[in-house]
Design a protein around this motif. Sequence first.
Motif, short mmCIF file in Angstrom:
data_model
loop_
_atom_site.label_atom_id
_atom_site.label_comp_id
_atom_site.label_asym_id
_atom_site.label_seq_id
_atom_site.Cartn_x
_atom_site.Cartn_y
_atom_site.Cartn_z
N ILE A 82 31.45 40.72 36.40
CA ILE A 82 32.53 39.75 36.23
C ILE A 82 32.60 39.35 34.75
N TYR A 96 37.10 41.34 37.55
CA TYR A 96 35.98 42.17 37.98
C TYR A 96 36.18 43.49 37.27
N ARG A 115 39.97 47.04 35.78
CA ARG A 115 39.66 45.64 36.13
C ARG A 115 40.66 45.09 37.12
N ILE A 118 39.68 38.32 40.48
CA ILE A 118 38.61 37.76 41.30
C ILE A 118 39.08 36.42 41.90
N ASP A 122 34.79 32.59 42.78
CA ASP A 122 33.98 33.41 41.88
C ASP A 122 34.10 32.94 40.43
#
Length: 147
Positions: A82, A96, A115, A118, A122
């Motif tokens: 992350i 992510y 990517r 998220i 998170d």
Amino acid sequence: MEFLSGNFLIETIVPKDELIVSRTDLKGIITYANETFAKISGYNSDELIGKSHNIVRHPDMPKFIFKNMWSDLHTKGRWSGIVKNLRKDEGFYWVYAEVSQVFRNDKLVEYKSIRSPISFQDKKNYQLLYDELRERNNEVKRIISYK
Ligand SMILES: Cc1cc2nc3c(=O)[nH]c(=O)nc-3n(C[C@H](O)[C@H](O)[C@H](O)COP(=O)(O)O)c2cc1C
């Protein structure tokens, strides 16, 4: 890093149906940036190409994470995690990220990263975790606190 504007508080949300894609040479210099990367980071593609990928490094990211990324890339050929990234206007976006090797004729020539967004939970968890990791290693402190 000096923040001259209030944009450091402003998050850009990565849309659910889009992926941020980039490739770098073996030293981390950007060789390709897709439209979404340009749009979300606030740069034009031609401003990104030829620059080190740390152009989007956010001061909230612990140094350790990138050390780990490069060491995993060298030893295992891939890394995922992350990442909070910095926009051109000093705002930020969370992703992510999956980073891996690109081969041409059996030769390692580049790295690529894909990517995706998220969850809010998170983002909260990783902000606190990364704050803690920086504190533990005497790195830069965040100006505002969510605690
Ligand atoms: C394919 C690839 C993608 C990367 N993507 C990012 C990224 O999105 N954000 C980031 O801060 N660093 C990214 N990095 C790591 C940077 O190259 C750099 O190591 C990091 O920003 C830390 O900066 P520093 O190495 O100058 O300390 C990426 C590296 C590679 C090889």
